[in-house]
Design a protein around this motif. Structure first.
Motif, PDB file in Angstrom:
ATOM      1  N   ARG A   1       4.847  11.009  12.082  1.00 35.04           N
ATOM      2  CA  ARG A   1       6.380  10.776  11.762  1.00 35.04           C
ATOM      3  C   ARG A   1       6.885  10.509  10.349  1.00 35.04           C
ATOM      4  O   ARG A   1       5.981  10.255   9.433  1.00 35.04           O
ATOM      5  CB  ARG A   1       6.809   9.363  12.500  1.00 35.04           C
ATOM      6  CG  ARG A   1       6.815   9.301  14.096  1.00 35.04           C
ATOM      7  CD  ARG A   1       7.387   7.828  14.521  1.00 35.04           C
ATOM      8  NE  ARG A   1       6.950   6.615  13.457  1.00 35.04           N
ATOM      9  CZ  ARG A   1       6.429   5.418  13.752  1.00 35.04           C
ATOM     10  NH1 ARG A   1       5.783   5.421  14.725  1.00 35.04           N
ATOM     11  NH2 ARG A   1       6.502   4.782  12.779  1.00 35.04           N
ATOM     12  N   ASP A   2       8.057  10.799  10.078  1.00 34.77           N
ATOM     13  CA  ASP A   2       8.661  10.663   8.744  1.00 34.77           C
ATOM     14  C   ASP A   2       8.396   9.562   7.732  1.00 34.77           C
ATOM     15  O   ASP A   2       7.484   9.459   6.817  1.00 34.77           O
ATOM     16  CB  ASP A   2      10.092  10.797   8.604  1.00 34.77           C
ATOM     17  CG  ASP A   2      10.424  12.628   9.072  1.00 34.77           C
ATOM     18  OD1 ASP A   2       9.676  13.226   9.264  1.00 34.77           O
ATOM     19  OD2 ASP A   2      11.833  12.585   9.357  1.00 34.77           O
ATOM     20  N   ASP A   3       8.420   8.262   8.709  1.00 31.97           N
ATOM     21  CA  ASP A   3       8.023   7.162   8.067  1.00 31.97           C
ATOM     22  C   ASP A   3       6.575   7.010   7.584  1.00 31.97           C
ATOM     23  O   ASP A   3       6.134   6.339   6.478  1.00 31.97           O
ATOM     24  CB  ASP A   3       8.409   6.088   8.786  1.00 31.97           C
ATOM     25  CG  ASP A   3       7.839   5.813   9.985  1.00 31.97           C
ATOM     26  OD1 ASP A   3       7.727   6.750  10.528  1.00 31.97           O
ATOM     27  OD2 ASP A   3       7.617   4.625  10.661  1.00 31.97           O
ATOM     28  N   VAL A   4       5.729   7.488   8.669  1.00 34.86           N
ATOM     29  CA  VAL A   4       4.093   7.293   8.329  1.00 34.86           C
ATOM     30  C   VAL A   4       3.575   8.225   7.104  1.00 34.86           C
ATOM     31  O   VAL A   4       2.955   8.107   6.238  1.00 34.86           O
ATOM     32  CB  VAL A   4       3.327   7.864   9.482  1.00 34.86           C
ATOM     33  CG1 VAL A   4       2.069   7.806   9.248  1.00 34.86           C
ATOM     34  CG2 VAL A   4       3.600   6.567  10.637  1.00 34.86           C
ATOM     35  N   GLU A   5       4.361   9.453   7.226  1.00 38.07           N
ATOM     36  CA  GLU A   5       3.972  10.625   6.274  1.00 38.07           C
ATOM     37  C   GLU A   5       4.609  10.005   4.723  1.00 38.07           C
ATOM     38  O   GLU A   5       3.650   9.980   3.794  1.00 38.07           O
ATOM     39  CB  GLU A   5       4.798  11.938   6.617  1.00 38.07           C
ATOM     40  CG  GLU A   5       4.417  13.197   5.824  1.00 38.07           C
ATOM     41  CD  GLU A   5       3.261  13.961   6.462  1.00 38.07           C
ATOM     42  OE1 GLU A   5       2.753  14.827   5.574  1.00 38.07           O
ATOM     43  OE2 GLU A   5       2.980  13.715   7.756  1.00 38.07           O
TER      44      GLU A   5
ATOM     45  N   GLU B   1      -0.467   9.060  -3.693  1.00 39.69           N
ATOM     46  CA  GLU B   1       0.095   9.088  -4.957  1.00 39.69           C
ATOM     47  C   GLU B   1      -0.173   8.038  -6.036  1.00 39.69           C
ATOM     48  O   GLU B   1      -0.432   8.266  -7.033  1.00 39.69           O
ATOM     49  CB  GLU B   1       1.694   9.397  -5.099  1.00 39.69           C
ATOM     50  CG  GLU B   1       2.148  10.728  -4.441  1.00 39.69           C
ATOM     51  CD  GLU B   1       3.582  10.708  -4.078  1.00 39.69           C
ATOM     52  OE1 GLU B   1       4.225  10.006  -4.544  1.00 39.69           O
ATOM     53  OE2 GLU B   1       3.931  11.866  -3.480  1.00 39.69           O
ATOM     54  N   ARG B   2      -0.277   6.903  -5.428  1.00 41.43           N
ATOM     55  CA  ARG B   2      -0.529   5.693  -6.296  1.00 41.43           C
ATOM     56  C   ARG B   2      -1.978   5.612  -6.475  1.00 41.43           C
ATOM     57  O   ARG B   2      -2.438   4.638  -7.179  1.00 41.43           O
ATOM     58  CB  ARG B   2       0.031   4.351  -5.728  1.00 41.43           C
ATOM     59  CG  ARG B   2       1.715   3.941  -5.766  1.00 41.43           C
ATOM     60  CD  ARG B   2       2.048   2.702  -5.521  1.00 41.43           C
ATOM     61  NE  ARG B   2       1.411   1.936  -4.404  1.00 41.43           N
ATOM     62  CZ  ARG B   2       1.878   1.204  -3.580  1.00 41.43           C
ATOM     63  NH1 ARG B   2       3.323   1.099  -3.529  1.00 41.43           N
ATOM     64  NH2 ARG B   2       1.217   0.665  -2.662  1.00 41.43           N
ATOM     65  N   GLY B   3      -2.973   6.167  -5.848  1.00 41.95           N
ATOM     66  CA  GLY B   3      -4.113   6.133  -5.983  1.00 41.95           C
ATOM     67  C   GLY B   3      -4.874   4.720  -5.014  1.00 41.95           C
ATOM     68  O   GLY B   3      -5.930   4.783  -5.120  1.00 41.95           O
ATOM     69  N   ASP B   4      -4.108   4.349  -4.224  1.00 46.61           N
ATOM     70  CA  ASP B   4      -4.587   3.280  -3.221  1.00 46.61           C
ATOM     71  C   ASP B   4      -5.353   3.804  -2.118  1.00 46.61           C
ATOM     72  O   ASP B   4      -6.232   3.300  -1.763  1.00 46.61           O
ATOM     73  CB  ASP B   4      -3.475   2.345  -2.645  1.00 46.61           C
ATOM     74  CG  ASP B   4      -2.381   1.785  -3.336  1.00 46.61           C
ATOM     75  OD1 ASP B   4      -3.162   1.426  -4.515  1.00 46.61           O
ATOM     76  OD2 ASP B   4      -1.330   1.606  -3.385  1.00 46.61           O
ATOM     77  N   VAL B   5      -5.227   5.124  -1.806  1.00 46.52           N
ATOM     78  CA  VAL B   5      -6.218   5.925  -0.748  1.00 46.52           C
ATOM     79  C   VAL B   5      -5.924   7.113  -1.490  1.00 46.52           C
ATOM     80  O   VAL B   5      -5.402   7.849  -2.177  1.00 46.52           O
ATOM     81  CB  VAL B   5      -5.657   5.877   0.612  1.00 46.52           C
ATOM     82  CG1 VAL B   5      -5.388   4.436   1.023  1.00 46.52           C
ATOM     83  CG2 VAL B   5      -3.962   6.657   0.672  1.00 46.52           C
ATOM     84  N   VAL B   6      -7.155   7.845  -0.696  1.00 45.00           N
ATOM     85  CA  VAL B   6      -7.329   9.375  -0.849  1.00 45.00           C
ATOM     86  C   VAL B   6      -7.327   9.847   0.355  1.00 45.00           C
ATOM     87  O   VAL B   6      -7.713   9.733   1.283  1.00 45.00           O
ATOM     88  CB  VAL B   6      -8.547   9.872  -1.417  1.00 45.00           C
ATOM     89  CG1 VAL B   6      -8.609  11.366  -1.531  1.00 45.00           C
ATOM     90  CG2 VAL B   6      -8.911   9.208  -2.930  1.00 45.00           C
ATOM     91  N   TRP B   7      -5.941  10.776   0.714  1.00 44.53           N
ATOM     92  CA  TRP B   7      -5.517  11.291   1.951  1.00 44.53           C
ATOM     93  C   TRP B   7      -5.982  12.719   2.049  1.00 44.53           C
ATOM     94  O   TRP B   7      -5.222  13.754   1.416  1.00 44.53           O
ATOM     95  CB  TRP B   7      -4.156  11.004   2.036  1.00 44.53           C
ATOM     96  CG  TRP B   7      -3.416  11.291   3.453  1.00 44.53           C
ATOM     97  CD1 TRP B   7      -3.919  11.326   4.646  1.00 44.53           C
ATOM     98  CD2 TRP B   7      -2.139  11.669   3.618  1.00 44.53           C
ATOM     99  NE1 TRP B   7      -3.168  11.687   5.462  1.00 44.53           N
ATOM    100  CE2 TRP B   7      -1.796  11.974   5.076  1.00 44.53           C
ATOM    101  CE3 TRP B   7      -0.996  11.800   2.707  1.00 44.53           C
ATOM    102  CZ2 TRP B   7      -0.855  12.416   5.494  1.00 44.53           C
ATOM    103  CZ3 TRP B   7       0.325  12.281   3.235  1.00 44.53           C
ATOM    104  CH2 TRP B   7       0.196  12.617   4.841  1.00 44.53           C
TER     105      TRP B   7
END
Length: 302
Positions: free
Chosen positions: A41-45, A53-59
């Motif tokens: 969904r758009d909100d999840v994406e 982008e913040r570096g909190d996760v690597v997706w």
């Protein structure tokens, strides 16, 4: 020292909740999301992109669903000595990361499986079963085991890579792929530790993940059963048909099937298709992570 890795498939809101809970834990550690979902969904994406982008996760986006492959990709990409695999629908205890780290400090430990509380479960003491295939992961006492569940499993990265990671021939729901990995890892002489203090609650969402393969009770698909038969061909080969017969009885002569007898032929067809597929997969030999290109991926910096 620890990287968290979360394989995920067709999950949205619950995945975001799980990530938020993990980001709130101390110590803060890198998080890899091995995402096999075709589209969110758009909100999840948007939220996953923001965290990335913040570096909190690597997706990491993967093109096809395969639990073992997603875990091999994360294992290869992780930089830290320990990789902690978690399900995407969990509520972790506050000491989850610290207890995994502490358990790895014990002598010869190459993997740690933490306590997993399914919905409605509490910690409970169980007599040790004769076969670790029957080990209950809501157990309340630390011990060495030869079976694991991948939803709360930390591994020494180098030891895991040395045994080839996870066998990607465990297709579909990939049942028993964790046990196969544990047995190969234990065969090297390392210890696998069950640590109840490294605890989490599995929320067991009814959709997405393994539930994407449908209801195992009423399907013609071999997806739910093939892993168990493939496991038997590798680890119970000398008594494969005894193992297969017991599985057939256990999974067909259930209360559900006895009260819905018209589903029995469907279930039997699915089981026999699973046996045929398992034998086909077995003929090609294991498909380990170091043979699928996962080990060649660049490692992710902490």
């Amino acid at each position: 020292m620890i990287t968290i890795a979360i394989p995920t498939y067709n999950r949205g809101e619950i995945l975001m909740q799980t990530i938020a809970r993990l980001l709130a834990l101390e110590p803060r550690v890198p998080i890899i999301i091995a995402d096999q979902t075709r589209s969110h969904r758009d909100d999840v994406e948007s939220k996953l992109s923001q965290w990335n982008e913040r570096g909190d996760v690597v997706w990491l986006r993967l093109p096809e669903p395969s639990i073992p492959h997603a875990m091999n990709v994360a294992l290869a990409a992780a930089r830290d000595e320990i990789v902690l695999f978690l399900d995407d629908d969990i509520d972790p205890s506050s000491q989850l990361i610290a207890e995994h780290r502490r358990a790895h400090e014990e002598r010869d430990v190459v993997a740690v499986v933490g306590q997993i509380l399914q919905p409605g479960e509490e910690p409970q003491h169980h007599p040790r079963p004769d076969d670790d295939l029957e080990f209950r992961f809501n157990h309340d006492e630390a011990c060495d085991v030869t079976n694991v569940m991948a939803g709360n499993l930390s591994v020494n990265r180098e030891a895991a890579l040395q045994v080839g990671g996870f066998d990607e021939n465990y297709v579909g729901a990939a049942y028993r792929f964790e046990t196969d990995f544990a047995l190969r890892l234990a065969a090297t002489g390392g210890r696998i530790r069950f640590e109840p203090r490294a605890s989490l609650r599995h929320l067991k969402l009814a959709t997405g993940g393994l539930r994407s393969f449908g209801d195992h009770r009423v399907t013609l698909s071999p997806a739910h059963a093939v892993g168990d038969y493939y496991f038997a061909l590798h680890h119970r080969r000398d008594r494969f048909w005894r193992y297969a017969s017991r599985r057939l009885v256990r999974n067909v002569a259930t209360r559900y099937h006895l009260t819905h007898p018209w589903t029995i032929p469907i279930k039997l067809i699915g089981e026999f298709r699973a046996i045929a597929l398992a034998r086909k997969l077995d003929r090609g030999g294991p498909k380990l992570g170091n043979t699928t290109g996962a080990a060649a991926l660049p490692r992710i910096e902490s």
